[in-house]
Design a protein around this motif. Structure first.
Motif: not given
Length: 442
Positions: A241-246, A417-419, A422-426, A437-438
Motif C-alpha cells: 500500500v505504501s508504494v501504491l500510495a506513492d 515489531i508491528i509498524d 508504516n514509518c519504518l524501512m521493513p 509486520r506493516g
C-alpha cells in the motif's frame, strides 16, 4: 494599525489565536473561566505542547500586547473585535457537537457591549449555528451597540499551529447576508499582514463558512479511510500500500498527503467533527452524505481492532501473559494530544486482553496517564521494550522512525515489531533479524 481584540477560550485554538494575533501587532486579551490556566499562560507557560508557540506567547506577553482575564466586562470594555475560540466537544452519548460553550460566550458577552462590535466565530460548529447566534447577539446587545456576528473558521494542524495561523493557505469569512455589516472591513484590518502575502480571502454566507471547515475535515478523514480500505485489499493480494500510495499520489488531483495507511485518525478534531457532521446530515435528511461519513468513521474504528488482532497473532494467538511495548500515545507526532488517540485506545484494548503493556511517548505521557492510569508508563524506549514479546509503533515520532533495529533487539525477549504507521524501512528490520509486520504491506 493594531486593533483591540478579545479571544474567548484559551485552550489549544484560543491560546494559539490570541498569541498569533498579538504577533501580528494587535492588543489582545485572552478570556477564560479557568483561573489556573490563565495564571499559567500569563507566566508564559502553555498547558499543552505545540512547537514554536511558547516563544510567540512569551514574546508578546513581554511586549505588553497580550494579557489574560476572567472578566467578560473587561473584555467588552477593552475590545470591539471578539473571537469565539471555545471547544465544541462531542455530546456525551451522542454524535452531535456540544455547543453550550459557544452559546455561553454570546449569552454573556452581547449584553455587555456598549459600542459597535464584531464577533467572529472560530470554533467548529454544525451548519445553522452561526445564523442562530447572529440573531441571538442582536437580541441581547443594547440598541446602540451594533453587534455583528460573522464566522471565520480555523484550519489549524496540531504541530503546525503557529504557521497555520500566521501563514494560512486561505482565510474564509462567512457574513450574515440578511443585514449589511462591517465584518469584512474589520477582518481585512485584522488580517492585513496576511493579505499582503496574497493569501486567498474568501467571503461567503454563514452556512457556507461553517460547512467549509466540516467539509475539509470530512474530506481528509475520507482520504485516510480510503487508503485504509485499500490496505485491506493489498493485504489480501500481497500488494504494498505504501508504494501504491506513492504511485497514485503523483496524480495532482489525488496528492500524496493523508494517504498513509495505518491505525487511522484520532485527535480532538477529526473524529468529533466527522460525528457532528454525521449527526447534522441526519437531521437535515441528507441521507447519502450521512451513509458515506458513517462508513468513513466505521472504517477508521475498525483499524484499531485490526491492530489488536495483529498483536494477538504476533504474541502466538493469545495476549494473556504477553509483554507488549507501545511506542506512541499521542494521536500524531509533535503533539501531546491524546484525545481519541488510536494508539492509546489500542494499548488499552491489548491490556484488557491480558497483556502487560508498557507505553512510551516523548511528549504525551502525562496526558496519557490521566486518561489511562492503569497502563504501565516507561521513561524511555529501552525501558518500554525491556523483555517485550511484541513492539508496536503507533505514533510516527522521529525518535521512533530513527530507531536502530540491532540496538533495540538487545532489549526485547522476541524481535517482533508491528509498524502501525508504516514509518519504518521493513528491509532494515528484517535484515537485523526482526519479524516485521506493516499495514497493507506484504
Amino acid at each position: 494599525m493594531g486593533r483591540q481584540i478579545a479571544v474567548f477560550g484559551t485552550g489549544y485554538l484560543g491560546a494559539t489565536h490570541a498569541a498569533c494575533m498579538a504577533e501580528l501587532g494587535h492588543d489582545v486579551l485572552g478570556v477564560d473561566v479557568d483561573e489556573a490556566k490563565l495564571a499559567k499562560l500569563a507566566a508564559g507557560e502553555l498547558p499543552f505542547f505545540e512547537p514554536g508557540l511558547p516563544e510567540v506567547l512569551q514574546r508578546n506577553i513581554e511586549a505588553g500586547r497580550l494579557r489574560f482575564t476572567t472578566s467578560y466586562q473587561e473584555a467588552a470594555d477593552f475590545a470591539d473585535v471578539h473571537f469565539i475560540a471555545v471547544g465544541t466537544p462531542q455530546k456525551h452519548g451522542e454524535l452531535a457537537a456540544d455547543l453550550r460553550y459557544v452559546d455561553a460566550v454570546v449569552e454573556s458577552l452581547a449584553p455587555l457591549l456598549r459600542r459597535p462590535s464584531v464577533i467572529f466565530g472560530k470554533s467548529t460548529v454544525p451548519a445553522g449555528t452561526a445564523a442562530r447566534l447572529s440573531t441571538r447577539a442582536r437580541e441581547l446587545a443594547p440598541d446602540d451597540a451594533f453587534a455583528e456576528l460573522a464566522w471565520n473558521p480555523e484550519f489549524l494542524r496540531e504541530g503546525y499551529a503557529v504557521k497555520d495561523t500566521l501563514h494560512p493557505d486561505r482565510i474564509v469569512l462567512g457574513v450574515d447576508s440578511t443585514r449589511k455589516g462591517n465584518a469584512e472591513v474589520v477582518a481585512r484590518e485584522v488580517y492585513a499582514a496576511l493579505l499582503e502575502e496574497e493569501i486567498p480571502f474568501l467571503v461567503t454566507d454563514l452556512p457556507t463558512a461553517e460547512l467549509v471547515k466540516t467539509s475539509a475535515n470530512a474530506f481528509l478523514a475520507t482520504k485516510i479511510s480510503f487508503i485504509n480500505a485499500i490496505a485491506e485489499i493489498c493485504e489480501a493480494t500481497g500488494a504494498d500500500v505504501s508504494v501504491l500510495a506513492d504511485a497514485i499520489g503523483h496524480d495532482a488531483r489525488i496528492g500524496r498527503r493523508f494517504l498513509n495507511a495505518g491505525i487511522g485518525f484520532g485527535g480532538g478534531c477529526l473524529p468529533k467533527d466527522i460525528r457532528a457532521f454525521i449527526a447534522r446530515a441526519g437531521e437535515l435528511g441528507a441521507s447519502q452524505a450521512f451513509s458515506l461519513l458513517r462508513e468513513v468513521d466505521s472504517i477508521n474504528m475498525r483499524r484499531r481492532n485490526k491492530m489488536v488482532e495483529l498483536a494477538r497473532e504476533a504474541a502466538g494467538g493469545s495476549l494473556v501473559g504477553a509483554r507488549v511495548a507501545v511506542l506512541g500515545a499521542a494521536f500524531k507526532p509533535d503533539s501531546d494530544d491524546v484525545r481519541d488517540s488510536p494508539a492509546l485506545n489500542i494499548a488499552g484494548q491489548i491490556q484488557l486482553q491480558g497483556a502487560a503493556v508498557s507505553v512510551y511517548d516523548p511528549e504525551a505521557m502525562e496526558n496519557a496517564r490521566q486518561l489511562f492510569p492503569t497502563l504501565e508508563y516507561a521513561s524511555d524506549v529501552p525501558t518500554a521494550c525491556a523483555g517485550a514479546d511484541v513492539v508496536m509503533i503507533l505514533t510516527e515520532w522521529k525518535q521512533f522512525t530513527g530507531l536502530d533495529p540491532i540496538e533495540l533487539a538487545k532489549c526485547v525477549r522476541q524481535p517482533t515489531i508491528i509498524d502501525g504507521r508504516n514509518c519504518l524501512m521493513p528491509k532494515a528490520w528484517r535484515n537485523a533479524g526482526w519479524t516485521y509486520r506493516g499495514i497493507g504491506r506484504p
